[in-house]
Design a protein around this motif. Sequence first.
Motif, PDB file in Angstrom:
ATOM      1  N   MET A  76       0.707  -1.073   0.136  1.00  0.00           N
ATOM      2  CA  MET A  76      -0.200   0.051  -0.095  1.00  0.00           C
ATOM      3  C   MET A  76       0.997   1.294   0.075  1.00  0.00           C
ATOM      4  N   LYS A  77       1.944   1.237   0.876  1.00  0.00           N
ATOM      5  CA  LYS A  77       2.686   2.367   0.770  1.00  0.00           C
ATOM      6  C   LYS A  77       3.572   2.539  -0.567  1.00  0.00           C
ATOM      7  N   THR A  78       3.791   1.624  -0.877  1.00  0.00           N
ATOM      8  CA  THR A  78       4.414   1.586  -2.491  1.00  0.00           C
ATOM      9  C   THR A  78       3.463   2.172  -3.534  1.00  0.00           C
ATOM     10  N   ILE A  79       2.195   2.058  -3.483  1.00  0.00           N
ATOM     11  CA  ILE A  79       1.162   2.332  -4.315  1.00  0.00           C
ATOM     12  C   ILE A  79       1.215   3.976  -4.102  1.00  0.00           C
ATOM     13  N   ALA A  80       1.126   4.342  -2.861  1.00  0.00           N
ATOM     14  CA  ALA A  80       0.914   5.681  -2.457  1.00  0.00           C
ATOM     15  C   ALA A  80       2.316   6.429  -2.918  1.00  0.00           C
ATOM     16  N   LEU A  81       3.266   6.054  -2.730  1.00  0.00           N
ATOM     17  CA  LEU A  81       4.598   6.570  -3.236  1.00  0.00           C
ATOM     18  C   LEU A  81       4.615   6.729  -4.602  1.00  0.00           C
ATOM     19  N   ILE A  82       4.052   5.964  -5.346  1.00  0.00           N
ATOM     20  CA  ILE A  82       4.265   5.883  -7.000  1.00  0.00           C
ATOM     21  C   ILE A  82       3.303   6.859  -7.195  1.00  0.00           C
ATOM     22  N   ILE A  83       2.053   7.239  -6.873  1.00  0.00           N
ATOM     23  CA  ILE A  83       1.110   7.958  -7.149  1.00  0.00           C
ATOM     24  C   ILE A  83       1.675   9.276  -6.720  1.00  0.00           C
ATOM     25  N   ALA A  84       2.251   9.636  -5.719  1.00  0.00           N
ATOM     26  CA  ALA A  84       2.683  10.751  -5.169  1.00  0.00           C
ATOM     27  C   ALA A  84       4.000  11.197  -6.220  1.00  0.00           C
ATOM     28  N   LEU A  85       4.695  10.456  -6.794  1.00  0.00           N
ATOM     29  CA  LEU A  85       6.045  10.634  -7.601  1.00  0.00           C
ATOM     30  C   LEU A  85       5.195  10.972  -9.013  1.00  0.00           C
ATOM     31  N   VAL A  86       4.270  10.300  -9.337  1.00  0.00           N
ATOM     32  CA  VAL A  86       3.658  10.649 -10.612  1.00  0.00           C
ATOM     33  C   VAL A  86       3.058  12.180 -10.634  1.00  0.00           C
ATOM     34  N   VAL A  87       2.351  12.368  -9.661  1.00  0.00           N
ATOM     35  CA  VAL A  87       1.633  13.670  -9.399  1.00  0.00           C
ATOM     36  C   VAL A  87       2.811  14.889  -9.403  1.00  0.00           C
ATOM     37  N   THR A  88       3.785  14.592  -8.625  1.00  0.00           N
ATOM     38  CA  THR A  88       4.643  15.572  -8.477  1.00  0.00           C
ATOM     39  C   THR A  88       5.524  15.895  -9.853  1.00  0.00           C
ATOM     40  N   SER A  89       5.700  14.653 -10.501  1.00  0.00           N
ATOM     41  CA  SER A  89       6.231  14.977 -12.017  1.00  0.00           C
ATOM     42  C   SER A  89       5.429  15.663 -12.861  1.00  0.00           C
ATOM     43  N   ILE A  90       4.154  15.360 -12.847  1.00  0.00           N
ATOM     44  CA  ILE A  90       3.280  16.136 -13.731  1.00  0.00           C
ATOM     45  C   ILE A  90       3.146  17.679 -13.362  1.00  0.00           C
ATOM     46  N   PHE A  91       3.174  17.848 -12.026  1.00  0.00           N
ATOM     47  CA  PHE A  91       3.230  19.363 -11.718  1.00  0.00           C
ATOM     48  C   PHE A  91       4.430  19.906 -12.031  1.00  0.00           C
ATOM     49  N   GLY A  92       5.601  19.369 -11.832  1.00  0.00           N
ATOM     50  CA  GLY A  92       6.925  19.802 -12.109  1.00  0.00           C
ATOM     51  C   GLY A  92       7.207  20.182 -13.652  1.00  0.00           C
ATOM     52  N   TYR A  93       6.644  19.132 -14.555  1.00  0.00           N
ATOM     53  CA  TYR A  93       6.790  19.182 -15.843  1.00  0.00           C
ATOM     54  C   TYR A  93       6.014  20.669 -16.509  1.00  0.00           C
ATOM     55  N   SER A  94       4.748  20.554 -15.591  1.00  0.00           N
ATOM     56  CA  SER A  94       3.681  21.838 -16.446  1.00  0.00           C
ATOM     57  C   SER A  94       4.422  22.995 -15.960  1.00  0.00           C
ATOM     58  N   GLN A  95       5.142  23.345 -15.077  1.00  0.00           N
ATOM     59  CA  GLN A  95       5.788  24.646 -14.709  1.00  0.00           C
ATOM     60  C   GLN A  95       6.750  24.720 -15.625  1.00  0.00           C
ATOM     61  N   GLU A  96       7.556  23.904 -16.032  1.00  0.00           N
ATOM     62  CA  GLU A  96       8.797  24.052 -16.919  1.00  0.00           C
ATOM     63  C   GLU A  96       8.333  24.749 -18.347  1.00  0.00           C
ATOM     64  N   GLN A  97       7.161  24.283 -18.734  1.00  0.00           N
ATOM     65  CA  GLN A  97       6.541  24.929 -20.165  1.00  0.00           C
ATOM     66  C   GLN A  97       6.006  26.281 -19.926  1.00  0.00           C
ATOM     67  N   THR A  98       6.584  27.259 -20.921  1.00  0.00           N
ATOM     68  CA  THR A  98       6.118  28.556 -20.783  1.00  0.00           C
ATOM     69  C   THR A  98       5.732  28.768 -22.064  1.00  0.00           C
ATOM     70  N   GLU A  99       4.613  29.587 -21.956  1.00  0.00           N
ATOM     71  CA  GLU A  99       3.778  30.027 -23.192  1.00  0.00           C
ATOM     72  C   GLU A  99       4.872  30.727 -24.134  1.00  0.00           C
ATOM     73  N   THR A 100       4.543  30.173 -25.374  1.00  0.00           N
ATOM     74  CA  THR A 100       5.484  30.817 -26.403  1.00  0.00           C
ATOM     75  C   THR A 100       4.515  31.979 -27.359  1.00  0.00           C
ATOM     76  N   PHE A 101       5.227  32.778 -28.050  1.00  0.00           N
ATOM     77  CA  PHE A 101       4.356  33.669 -28.875  1.00  0.00           C
ATOM     78  C   PHE A 101       5.105  33.645 -30.335  1.00  0.00           C
ATOM     79  N   SER A 102       4.464  34.147 -31.432  1.00  0.00           N
ATOM     80  CA  SER A 102       5.041  34.304 -32.707  1.00  0.00           C
ATOM     81  C   SER A 102       5.535  35.888 -32.926  1.00  0.00           C
TER      82      SER A 102
END
Length: 139
Positions: free
Chosen positions: A1-27
Amino acid sequence: MKTIALIIALVVTSIFGYSQEQTETFSVTVKVANPLNDNGHVLIGLHTADTFMKGKGILNAKSKVTDGQVSVTFENVAPGNYAIMVLHDENDNDRMDFEANGMPKESYGMSNNPMLYGPPTFADAQFELTESKEIVIRF
């Protein structure tokens, strides 16, 4: 159970971290208003303060003059301060040619269309990119 919670926490953290790295670009669309003729090509460079008047820009384009008009679009440009430099390279040698007295032989221009009596500075031509823009350059 702890392993599943840890995996979910890592996935969620990775998604939020990746989304903040993407900045809006323009033309940035650059249009040259008044080329003197259809000879050669027009060289257009998007510059930062570090590249301005020191060679090629961070993005560069080469366009033929067609029916007295030139239009080039730089895509996926991050927000920031930039300047556009344009040269009508009539003899296609990929550089600005000068008279014996040091005056340019070929037409050139930059963003903000400053009227200068000496070499341009980044401050003369800079603009802040916070949304997609169209910039008209006059020679």
